[in-house]
Design an enzyme around this catalytic site. Sequence first.
Site, PDB file in Angstrom:
ATOM      1  N   HIS A  88       0.834  -1.219   0.000  1.00 35.57           N
ATOM      2  CA  HIS A  88       0.000   0.000   0.000  1.00 35.57           C
ATOM      3  C   HIS A  88       0.864   1.263   0.000  1.00 35.57           C
ATOM      4  O   HIS A  88       0.509   2.266   0.628  1.00 35.57           O
ATOM      5  CB  HIS A  88      -0.943   0.026   1.210  1.00 35.57           C
ATOM      6  N   ASN A 161     -10.297  -2.862   2.595  1.00 30.81           N
ATOM      7  CA  ASN A 161      -9.996  -2.858   1.164  1.00 30.81           C
ATOM      8  C   ASN A 161     -11.267  -2.564   0.379  1.00 30.81           C
ATOM      9  O   ASN A 161     -12.354  -2.513   0.953  1.00 30.81           O
ATOM     10  CB  ASN A 161      -9.447  -4.221   0.729  1.00 30.81           C
ATOM     11  N   TYR A 375       0.894  -4.202  11.990  1.00 26.79           N
ATOM     12  CA  TYR A 375       0.863  -2.802  11.566  1.00 26.79           C
ATOM     13  C   TYR A 375       1.712  -1.903  12.459  1.00 26.79           C
ATOM     14  O   TYR A 375       2.549  -1.131  11.987  1.00 26.79           O
ATOM     15  CB  TYR A 375      -0.593  -2.304  11.504  1.00 26.79           C
TER      16      TYR A 375
END
Length: 701
Positions: A88, A161, A375
């Site tokens: 991303h 998404n 993350y």
Amino acid sequence: MRNKQASQVKPNNKPTSNTSLPAGQGGETQQLAQAGQDVLTTKDGMPIADNQNSLRSYSRGPTELVDHVFLDKLTHFDRERIPERVVHARGSAAHGYFELTKSLSKYTTAKVLTELGKRTPVFTRISTVAGPAGSADTVRDVRGFAVKFYTDEGNWDLVGNNIPVFFIQDAMKFPDLVHAVKREPDRGFPSASSAHDSFWDFISLMPESMHMLMWVMSDRTIPRSLAMVEGFGVHTFRLINAKGESTFVKYHWRPVLGAQSLVWDEAVKIAGADADFHRRDLFESIEQQKYPAWDLAVQLFTEAEAEAFPFDVLDATKLIPEELVPLQVIGRMVLDKNPDNFFAETEQSAFSPSRIVPGMDFSNDPLLQGRTMSYTDTQVHRLGGPNFQQLPINKPRCPMHQFQRDGFGQTDIPKGRVAYEPNSLAPESARASQLIGQTSHATRVAEGVRGRSRSPSFADHYSQARLFYSSQTETEQTHIAAALTFELSKVETASIRERIVSHLRVIDDNLANTVAHGLAMDSLPPAAKAAVSPINMPTSDALSIMKKAKPTLDGRCVGVLMADGTDAKALNALVTALQKAGSRVKLIAPKIYGAVLDDGTKKAADAQLAGSPSVLYDAVVLMLAPEAAAELSKHAAAVDFVKDAFSHLKAIGHSKGAAPLLAASGVEIDAFFVPSSDTPKFIKLAAQRFWEREPKVRPKA
Ligand code: HDE
């Protein structure tokens, strides 16, 4: 910063050239501060006298190491780049708000989902997955859809998404998936494309990817605009109410403009004409106060209901059809402010599905479980340490109290001698609260055997791939077959192509046949062996973009080609009518300073024809006088403008005088050609694509 020295600068109307700098050595470009203007300083705040020349022993001599102003500038510059996101990396973002229109207080204590009418600030980033930060916007790829809600109870990140399912079932496979789709490590290409051997090799050996693969090969992965993508939280999450009861939830974002995609050939050409097509579109829409908006909807269901579904809700390769659990719209997100600084905000923003607020919890989806760790871990690395939540874009907008200290990038100055708990030295310092703190759902843990295993309820890999394919219109199915044929034609290893066609045979024999035919395979390979035989689920119209298309010019852009001699009155009337219908309008002319219209006025152009092919517009109008049209017929840019608009199935408006150009482009006049004088008809058609034209320009394989 405004520096004191500014007030000492003599008032002067023009930038003064520095008399100490001889002509030809930077003196001409030296601009000095005017009265009241900020004075340039070093990072330490020291005013700078000369921003053109480094310090030299003599005018043709070496630069001196003592030049601290030069060092201040260059050492910073040398460190300007930070690692891009591992996936991303390419994304665009905007600020806005989320307004709750339906309270979920029965299901959760989260204030963001219960305080009716409340506007929670958000920052939303929409991204491609595989390409590097500088790659083109319109490549075929999944779009990330990450929303940070700055709630009163901490930041809630909904990191989803534009596709409701994922390739894999276990987070452990994510590095393999990403390595397979990214540039192949020996050759360093292709960038931002799944059309290469390593991606298809991996996918062909991962039957659990088949459902996602159908979505990725559909038009969903070539959106027209970031404002025209749907968003999905993908996983099953939990909401927890005041009684501690849990309800499962899936999140959906529905674009107010409707979902719309490009035509593949158009997407490819846009990548060349304007690699920033989506980013520019988002930025310009917000600048022009045409704010992108999405409705947030939820699917709510109990654990008992989940047990009865013919798939496992903890398996991220499965969706819950809307027909089974209807969507309830609970609010709207509006993006109404562009970032002030791309790096500080968009690039440094850090999202994580682990960021939830009280009244929310995770499910046992193994993909989600893995994500909750990954993350923050990558962000500590990418943003240079554990204090990245102090960056303005990541900083919660509610009070924060914690005893974590120090580390790279500490920008707060915590006070006091106590940085631990329990303590008696600072009895007023922060403490945990059972009353308002986030608690995990008291789930009864089923007995089982500890180990590296996968639930048998995850084993059906084909039923929902079939559901998705069979729910599409015929045109959409044709596009899926064409995308598969295109991508597999880029694969060099024949056995990989064959393995994919074997999987397609389990999904839909017609699809397998069309692809095999498109590849000119001599015979069909045997069907793959499914661990669980697929079932036929009832089709779902909600899975098709075309069945839900919103024919509107809102958020769209019409390109009007003009040249010398164009009818001024008709042009102005057309532009006004299009704008009234919600469209943006771009005037295109052979030369950027514009064209002299038939009334003698000169009309400035927004874009030059040679650099503005029709792929950049949703529909086009040829507003041309016959002489100009005849002249333009000699130019490939003008002929291609018409040809491409035709093959991308767009409405083409035209003045009478445009006839020579239409003739030169050799297109067959059909129902989507409209005299430009018939504006109502043009406006109606411009909001759609003429799918019936497609078999004429792209006959089926
Ligand atoms: Fe991500 N993903 N992901 N992902 N993801 C990242 O986090 C990861 C997955 C998604 O605009 C990374 O800060 C793992 C699913 C978005 O900044 C990283 C797994 C979904 C974004 C990461 C997944 C997503 C990311 C890279 C398998 C949809 C961009 C940089 C379990 C529900 C957010 C970063 C933005 C970014 C890990 C799978 C969405 C490496 C381990 C499924 C929208 O941490």
